[in-house]
Design a protein around this motif. Structure first.
Motif, short mmCIF file in Angstrom:
data_model
loop_
_atom_site.label_atom_id
_atom_site.label_comp_id
_atom_site.label_asym_id
_atom_site.label_seq_id
_atom_site.Cartn_x
_atom_site.Cartn_y
_atom_site.Cartn_z
N ALA A 201 -2.39 -9.67 28.21
CA ALA A 201 -1.60 -10.82 28.09
C ALA A 201 -0.23 -10.62 28.00
O ALA A 201 0.15 -9.67 27.41
CB ALA A 201 -2.33 -11.43 26.76
N ALA A 202 0.61 -11.41 28.54
CA ALA A 202 1.99 -10.94 28.31
C ALA A 202 2.25 -11.16 26.91
O ALA A 202 1.73 -11.88 26.11
CB ALA A 202 3.00 -12.14 28.93
N SER A 203 3.48 -10.56 26.38
CA SER A 203 3.84 -10.47 25.12
C SER A 203 4.19 -12.10 24.61
O SER A 203 4.28 -12.05 23.26
CB SER A 203 5.02 -9.43 24.87
OG SER A 203 6.22 -10.06 25.81
N THR A 204 4.72 -12.95 25.49
CA THR A 204 5.02 -14.34 24.80
C THR A 204 4.65 -15.04 26.00
O THR A 204 4.80 -14.83 27.14
CB THR A 204 6.22 -14.22 24.20
OG1 THR A 204 6.66 -15.64 23.70
CG2 THR A 204 7.39 -13.96 25.37
N ASN A 205 4.59 -16.38 25.62
CA ASN A 205 4.54 -17.52 26.58
C ASN A 205 5.61 -18.35 26.37
O ASN A 205 5.97 -19.45 26.98
CB ASN A 205 3.30 -18.43 26.54
CG ASN A 205 3.26 -19.29 27.75
OD1 ASN A 205 3.60 -18.81 28.89
ND2 ASN A 205 2.53 -20.21 27.73
N SER A 206 6.70 -17.98 25.46
CA SER A 206 7.79 -18.79 25.40
C SER A 206 8.69 -18.93 26.51
O SER A 206 8.95 -17.58 27.22
CB SER A 206 8.77 -18.09 24.02
OG SER A 206 10.10 -18.58 24.14
N ILE A 207 9.19 -19.92 27.03
CA ILE A 207 9.80 -20.19 28.19
C ILE A 207 11.14 -19.49 28.28
O ILE A 207 11.83 -18.77 28.94
CB ILE A 207 10.10 -21.81 28.45
CG1 ILE A 207 10.83 -21.84 30.01
CG2 ILE A 207 10.71 -22.34 27.48
CD1 ILE A 207 9.83 -21.18 30.89
N SER A 208 11.97 -19.58 26.80
CA SER A 208 13.05 -18.87 26.70
C SER A 208 12.85 -17.30 26.89
O SER A 208 13.61 -16.68 27.42
CB SER A 208 13.90 -19.19 25.33
OG SER A 208 13.04 -18.92 24.16
N GLY A 209 11.84 -16.96 26.01
CA GLY A 209 11.46 -15.43 26.23
C GLY A 209 11.36 -14.87 27.59
O GLY A 209 11.87 -13.92 28.15
N ARG A 210 10.43 -15.86 28.48
CA ARG A 210 10.23 -15.40 29.90
C ARG A 210 11.50 -15.46 30.60
O ARG A 210 11.50 -14.47 31.41
CB ARG A 210 9.11 -16.19 30.40
CG ARG A 210 7.91 -16.11 29.93
CD ARG A 210 6.80 -17.33 29.71
NE ARG A 210 7.15 -18.00 31.06
CZ ARG A 210 6.61 -19.36 31.00
NH1 ARG A 210 6.07 -19.92 30.18
NH2 ARG A 210 6.57 -20.02 32.24
N ILE A 211 12.45 -16.33 30.70
CA ILE A 211 13.68 -16.51 31.44
C ILE A 211 14.53 -15.30 30.84
O ILE A 211 14.97 -14.82 31.80
CB ILE A 211 14.24 -17.54 31.20
CG1 ILE A 211 13.49 -18.87 31.74
CG2 ILE A 211 15.80 -17.81 31.79
CD1 ILE A 211 13.83 -20.19 31.45
N SER A 212 14.65 -15.05 29.53
CA SER A 212 15.51 -13.83 29.06
C SER A 212 14.81 -12.59 29.77
O SER A 212 15.65 -11.65 30.43
CB SER A 212 15.37 -13.64 27.83
OG SER A 212 16.19 -14.79 27.28
N ALA A 213 13.65 -12.14 29.87
CA ALA A 213 13.23 -11.18 30.48
C ALA A 213 13.61 -11.06 32.05
O ALA A 213 14.18 -9.93 32.42
CB ALA A 213 11.67 -11.09 30.40
N VAL A 214 13.46 -11.87 32.70
CA VAL A 214 14.02 -11.98 34.07
C VAL A 214 15.58 -11.92 33.97
O VAL A 214 15.90 -10.95 34.94
CB VAL A 214 13.67 -13.33 35.02
CG1 VAL A 214 13.91 -13.24 36.40
CG2 VAL A 214 12.16 -13.71 34.97
#
Length: 467
Positions: free
Chosen positions: A366-379
């Motif tokens: 599983a990804a470390s989070t499903n938070s949209i802000s966290g995912r966008i920040s990762a990219v």
């Protein structure tokens, strides 16, 4: 003509010599696109097979949105390279130039499309070449109709072989140059996904190290041009990017096609212990990207998969497994990273998506989070970093949906009241981009299976995103 010596800058060379039927180049203002477009006329005209009298005859139709634009910009630019009375003769009343040098004679007809009569005459002409100055202003219907008028001159009656070169190969073609159009327009779609008979070329930003035409401009040209301008204007006229979408704001403005998209196919590193990272979005439209951390610590994306109306099991068996079995990826370790919600069991058979994936022989986390802000920040963290002077994230040119999603297809929607949603719009790009976000999250936390961590000192922040 014997006095003209021209060598295209590297960013325009492929455009200049391309033998595709349609050739379009998009770039910043001042990048010498028009010069290449003008001198390509002589280059192509000299290749047309001679007529029975030994003269290489051809006819080019130069189009612009209006006769005023032709008079004020296109024709003066043209005459700087082909002076009236020196390289040929210009008939002002007819907007016609007859270019003559060596054994070449090429008629260049300038046509402004603001005159309905010009449009009617345009679509009844017999021509060799079509040329569009600022093609983004051209109506697509005219663009398509004009293609049907090319290759009709010279005819076989003129030279016995028709509109071909000395080797008998068809030589008719259309070419054009332009500043970038806006997203969500017909031209943006065409440039992003050109047909097989077309070649599209993108020049780099005017303030990037790859800008190879700066010697023709005054010092600080682009830096001065950027002063006091809005970001969208700078993106189009300095960075050579597509303009703002009328539908929304791109989620990843740091993405730069020239920097982040490889020029050639990327080859996976088999010597590395780092696995392939499959960033996977589930649901009834499964999608994924296939990436890897290379020995330099960069995130390299090799391929993408999308689907429509396909369950997870079918996607794995019919899409992902066959791709991983190809010679490009066969035998490499694989790690699938997905939405943590995929661990939830269905009420029907108590199986989760993760269970289905494991049953097909894959390792999944599983990804470390499903938070949209966290995912966008990762990219964003990958798009805005560099490793040893190179982009920290590089994408294979075959990943067309990912590239277009990065470029603005994946966006924040503008509501009818003018306000912007705080979450990206769900559209044809969102499934793949969601999956890729999970891959970026995993890569940020470094790869499993004993892979080496990326040394912190090897990755530096890019001072200016728009380079």
């Amino acid at each position: 003509m014997s006095g003209i010596q021209y060598t295209p800058p590297p960013s325009l060379l492929d455009y200049f010599i391309s033998d595709k039927f349609i050739n379009l180049v998009m770039g910043p203002v001042g990048s010498t696109k028009t010069t290449a477009m003008i001198l390509k006329i002589a280059h192509e005209a000299a290749r047309v097979a001679p007529c029975r009298d030994g003269i290489r005859r051809s006819r080019a139709i130069w189009i612009r949105q209006s006769r005023e634009q032709l008079r004020d910009t296109s024709i003066p630019d043209f005459l700087r390279w082909y002076p009236d009375g020196v390289a040929g003769t210009f008939e002002k009343t007819n907007y016609k130039y007859t270019l003559k040098f060596d054994d070449v004679e090429c008629e260049v007809l300038f046509r402004g499309l603001d005159d309905p009569g010009d449009v009617r005459r345009l679509l009844s002409l017999q021509a060799t070449f079509g040329i569009a100055d600022e093609f983004r202003e051209l109506n697509p219907e005219v663009f398509m109709a004009l293609q049907g008028r090319l290759g009709r001159y010279p005819s076989k009656a003129d030279n016995g072989v028709g509109c071909v070169d000395d080797n008998g190969v068809q030589i008719d073609k259309f070419w054009g140059a332009s500043n970038p159009p806006d997203y969500d327009t017909w031209w943006e779609e065409y440039l992003q996904n050109p047909p097989a008979n077309a070649a599209v070329f993108f020049q780099p930003s005017g303030v990037s190290p790859e800008a190879d035409w700066l010697q023709y401009l005054k010092d600080g040209y682009y830096e001065n041009l950027m002063e006091g301008k809005p970001q969208n204007w700078i993106d189009v006229y300095v960075h050579g990017r597509f303009g703002a979408s009328l539908s929304g704001k791109p989620v990843f403005p740091a993405f730069n096609r020239h920097i982040h998209v490889a020029k050639h196919t990327l080859i996976p590193n088999r010597a590395s212990t780092n696995p392939l990272i499959i960033g996977h979005d589930f649901g009834l439209t499964p999608a994924c990207t296939i990436s890897q951390i290379d020995p330099m610590g960069r995130l390299v994306t090799y391929a993408e998969l999308t689907s429509d109306g396909m369950g997870e099991l079918r996607f794995l068996r019919e899409k992902l497994k066959p791709l991983l079995a190809t010679s490009r990826f066969a035998g490499m370790p694989v790690l699938i990273v997905g939405d943590p919600a995929g661990q939830q069991r269905a009420q029907t058979d108590e199986k989760s998506v993760f269970d289905i994936i494991k049953s097909e022989g894959f390792r999944v986390v599983a990804a470390s989070t499903n938070s949209i802000s966290g995912r966008i920040s990762a990219v964003d963290s990958w798009l805005t970093r560099s490793v040893d002077g190179k982009p920290a994230h590089i994408v294979d040119p075959s990943c067309t949906t990912l590239i277009k999603g990065f470029g603005g297809g994946y966006r924040y929607k503008i509501r009818t009241n003018g306000e912007m949603d705080d979450k990206p719009e769900k559209n044809s790009y969102s499934h793949l981009l969601d999956g890729h976000q999970y891959a970026c999250l995993q890569a940020n936390g470094n790869v499993l299976f004993g892979a080496k961590k990326t040394p912190a000192q090897a990755i530096q922040k890019v001072r200016h995103v728009y380079i």
